[in-house]
Structures are given as C-alpha cells and as structure tokens.
Design a protein around this motif. Structure first.
Motif, PDB file in Angstrom:
ATOM      1  N   ARG A   1       0.801  -1.238   0.000  1.00  0.00           N
ATOM      2  CA  ARG A   1       0.000   0.000   0.000  1.00  0.00           C
ATOM      3  C   ARG A   1       0.824   1.275   0.000  1.00  0.00           C
TER       4      ARG A   1
ATOM      5  N   LYS B   1      -4.370  -0.963  -4.531  1.00  0.00           N
ATOM      6  CA  LYS B   1      -3.444  -0.472  -3.520  1.00  0.00           C
ATOM      7  C   LYS B   1      -2.439  -1.526  -3.070  1.00  0.00           C
TER       8      LYS B   1
ATOM      9  N   ASN C   1     -11.045   0.474   2.297  1.00  0.00           N
ATOM     10  CA  ASN C   1     -10.759  -0.187   1.030  1.00  0.00           C
ATOM     11  C   ASN C   1     -11.604  -1.447   0.876  1.00  0.00           C
TER      12      ASN C   1
ATOM     13  N   LYS D   1     -15.896  -1.908   1.171  1.00  0.00           N
ATOM     14  CA  LYS D   1     -15.519  -0.901   2.162  1.00  0.00           C
ATOM     15  C   LYS D   1     -16.507  -0.922   3.322  1.00  0.00           C
TER      16      LYS D   1
ATOM     17  N   ALA E   1      -9.023   0.662  -3.487  1.00  0.00           N
ATOM     18  CA  ALA E   1      -9.700   1.763  -2.793  1.00  0.00           C
ATOM     19  C   ALA E   1     -10.190   2.776  -3.818  1.00  0.00           C
TER      20      ALA E   1
END
Length: 131
Positions: A43, A53, A74, A107, A129
């Motif tokens: 990330r 990510k 995310n 998420k 994300a």
C-alpha cells in the motif's frame, strides 16, 4: 523487461516472481499462525490515483488463518488458487472455499479466512480503494 512487451502494452506493468517482495506475516488480521506473502507492491507504494493499492500471493498452512477484520477504507478480494478453506463474511457466516472461488468484501465490511484443508491454501489478494 518492457522491451519484451508488445508496443500496445506501453503502460502495462509486469512484476516477475523474482521481483516480488517476500514477507512472513505473523497473526495477519489477528489470525492464527503465519502467512507467507509475496507482494507485487504494498500500500505504501501505490499512488493516490491508483485503485489497486496492494497485490499479493498469500499462502496459509493447514490450520492457519487470516483473522476476522474490517476494511474501513478499502475493498478486498481473494482469488482462491489452490487448497480449501472457510471464508467468514461480514455477517459472520462461514462459507467453504476451494480453487477457482473468489471472495469480495466491500468498504466498511469484515471478513476472515481459515485453511481447513490438509494442503496449503494459496490465494491472490487484491486490495483496492476509491478516491
């Protein structure tokens, strides 16, 4: 490596097996045992405008697990490559998983994964994300 790719792949990226960062994660997500990871990138290396990510291969030994945890910022998808296990969804319901299955947590949702088989459970883990 880029010279080996077709010109139409000018913006494509290839991360070879040898280039991946190998890490042993202890108690991943509060889970049991160790998870062997091979990261294409982590990330902290993703740019703000990139949706993906983190991308990695994860291997869980029999009896080991990724603990039940929430994804606040995310989304996470597991692609089951080999082995068998149990996936716990955001409602706490367990589902058996095997090679070819894909799990997704959005998420704000939670999930976990356990290797309930006799062979290593190998997955591809994609964390993405939104901006």
């Amino acid at each position: 490596m880029a010279a080996l790719l077709p010109a139409s792949w000018a913006n494509a990226q290839v991360i070879t097996k040898e280039q991946q960062q190998k890490i042993e994660k202890k108690g991943l997500g509060g889970g049991k045992g160790n998870v062997d990871a091979a990261f294409a990138f982590t990330r902290d290396k993703a740019k703000p405008d990139q949706a993906i990510k983190e991308l990695s291969w994860l291997t869980l030994k029999p009896g080991d697990s990724i603990g039940y945890h929430q994804h606040k910022d995310n989304e996470d998808a597991y692609v089951i490559v080999s082995g068998t296990g149990t996936f716990k969804d955001t409602d706490g319901k367990d589902y058996p998983v095997k090679a070819g299955d894909i799990t997704i947590v959005r998420k704000g949702e939670s999930h976990g994964l356990s290797n309930t088989g006799k062979e290593p459970l190998v997955i591809i883990d994609v964390i993405a994300a939104q901006q």
